[in-house]
Design an enzyme around this catalytic site. Structure first.
Site, short mmCIF file in Angstrom:
data_model
loop_
_atom_site.label_atom_id
_atom_site.label_comp_id
_atom_site.label_asym_id
_atom_site.label_seq_id
_atom_site.Cartn_x
_atom_site.Cartn_y
_atom_site.Cartn_z
N GLY A 132 0.84 -1.18 0.00
CA GLY A 132 0.00 0.00 0.00
C GLY A 132 0.87 1.24 0.00
O GLY A 132 1.26 1.75 -1.04
N TRP A 157 -7.89 -2.18 -4.18
CA TRP A 157 -8.55 -0.90 -3.86
C TRP A 157 -8.60 0.04 -5.07
O TRP A 157 -8.35 1.23 -4.95
CB TRP A 157 -7.85 -0.22 -2.68
N THR A 159 -10.31 2.27 -7.63
CA THR A 159 -11.54 3.05 -7.74
C THR A 159 -12.12 2.94 -9.15
O THR A 159 -11.41 3.05 -10.14
CB THR A 159 -11.26 4.52 -7.40
N ARG A 269 -34.00 25.01 13.36
CA ARG A 269 -34.27 24.21 14.56
C ARG A 269 -34.38 25.12 15.79
O ARG A 269 -33.53 25.97 16.02
CB ARG A 269 -33.12 23.20 14.76
N GLN A 280 -24.45 31.09 21.43
CA GLN A 280 -23.06 31.43 21.14
C GLN A 280 -22.20 30.19 20.91
O GLN A 280 -21.32 30.19 20.03
CB GLN A 280 -22.48 32.25 22.31
N GLU A 365 -4.99 7.80 -2.07
CA GLU A 365 -3.91 8.58 -2.72
C GLU A 365 -2.82 8.97 -1.73
O GLU A 365 -2.24 10.05 -1.79
CB GLU A 365 -4.49 9.81 -3.44
N THR A 367 -1.94 7.85 2.55
CA THR A 367 -2.49 8.21 3.86
C THR A 367 -1.91 9.55 4.31
O THR A 367 -0.84 9.98 3.85
CB THR A 367 -2.14 7.15 4.90
#
Length: 381
Positions: A132, A157, A159, A269, A280, A365, A367
């Protein structure tokens, strides 16, 4: 706020607006479903192809639109505000094809880049299960056989594996040469001996298929080599200097989407007789989220400018942009969930998806621990 913080040209602002319109129509309405069903965002893909936003980096000489590095980041950022999985269409197309742009022969460029510009995807095959962060430890092999190359091994892995038509694959061509014994090749989806593993079951970006590439006597013509034999790892690392910035842009987009949603929620909300936004403590959280996000955006944009010029310090800035922006995205999305309280923890609201999606930006791409190594070595060089 974000549009005014950096001096974008009128054309760049027009680009933002155009992408935003496509996202509102064809990306955002499907984002929750894409995540829930773990399915490829086909609607987003088709819309991005139709508008030339799927691979905007392809030069005009190869039938592309010739967008610069910053423009590509703007596209990815806008798509990621609504759906991180969909933003991987332009991001991975750039990652997969960048080795061809940087080191491919004119013949290879002319063969593949126009097809990418027309909508055929391009993925990137570097990592392996046991290689990796330690990319030089890869075991995937490519051996000469006459004028051809034969590949054996696997990549992990990857993509958009199975969706993309083309794959830039790094393989060992000289086992005795260490990091100088790795070469780069373009493999096509239909090549005999090339198959895919099962889809990984993931925490986030569920709409983007992640699978292994499997090579069993996969024969490819000799003219699929990218660059010279032995240059593969150097090409791969140079590619990442440019494309890590796109992950920074993706992280910025995810964080912006989460901040926008949380801000609107706390304004509506009500608790203790007034809007939550009037407290605040809530305002302090929003301020910190917006402040760090804007800092991340500026760093990504500066790194993109350095990528466009191929500056000598691109390695540091690319790593810094990816590392800082992804850390910010993780914090901002986590805070967005907190601002919604119990509502933030359920899938009725998108912030829990954004938090899950943000996590991968700290990992793929390279760690963020590796990014810090890159930056540290750059400073000491």
């Amino acid at each position: 706020m974000s549009e005014d913080a950096y001096t974008l040209t009128e054309d760049q602002r027009d680009l933002q607006e155009a992408v935003r319109a496509v996202v509102a129509d064809k990306v955002a309405p499907y984002a929750a479903e894409v995540d829930r069903d773990s399915r490829f965002p086909q609607e987003a893909h088709d819309a991005l192809v139709a508008s030339d936003f799927h691979a905007p980096h392809v030069p005009e000489a190869y039938d592309g639109v010739g967008a610069g590095a910053l423009e590509v980041c703007l596209v990815i950022e806008e798509v990621a505000r609504a759906c991180a999985s969909s933003s991987l269409v332009p991001a991975v197309n750039k990652l997969g094809s960048m080795p061809v742009l940087l080191a491919g022969s004119e013949e290879v460029k002319a063969r593949y880049l126009p097809r990418l510009a027309r909508g055929e995807g391009f993925s990137y095959g570097l990592s392996e299960r046991e290689a990796g962060s330690d990319t030089a430890a890869m075991r995937c092999r490519a051996r000469r056989d006459g004028d051809d190359w034969v590949l054996d091994g696997q990549k992990s892995w990857i993509t958009n594996a199975g969706v993309s038509e083309f794959y830039t694959v790094m393989a060992v061509t000289d086992p005795d040469a260490g990091s100088r014994g790795i070469s780069a090749f373009v493999v096509e989806k239909g090549d005999p001996g090339f198959t895919f593993g099962e889809k990984e079951k993931k925490l986030g970006i569920k709409g983007s298929p992640t699978r292994e590439l499997l090579f069993d006597g996969c024969r490819i013509p000799g003219d699929r080599l990218v660059g010279e034999p032995g240059q593969g790892l150097r090409i791969a690392l140079r590619t990442l200097d440019h494309t890590r910035i796109t992950i920074g842009a993706q992280a910025v987009g995810i964080a912006q989407g989460a901040l926008d949603y949380a801000r609107d929620y706390v304004k509506e909300r009500r608790q203790f007789g007034r809007a939550v936004a009037e407290f605040q403590g809530i305002q302090f959280m929003l301020a910190d989220m917006a402040m760090t996000l804007e800092a991340a955006r500026q760093l990504v944009y500066v790194a993109a400018a350095k990528s466009e010029r191929d500056d000598a310090d691109l390695g540091f800035f690319g790593a810094a942009a990816k590392c800082f922006a992804s850390d910010v995205a993780m914090q901002v999305t986590t805070d967005a969930v907190q601002l919604l309280g119990g509502a933030g923890y359920v899938s009725d609201h998108p912030v829990e998806r954004m938090m899950r999606d943000a996590k991968i930006t700290q990992i793929y791409e390279g760690t963020n621990q590796v990014q810090r190594l890159v930056m540290g070595r750059s400073l000491l060089r």
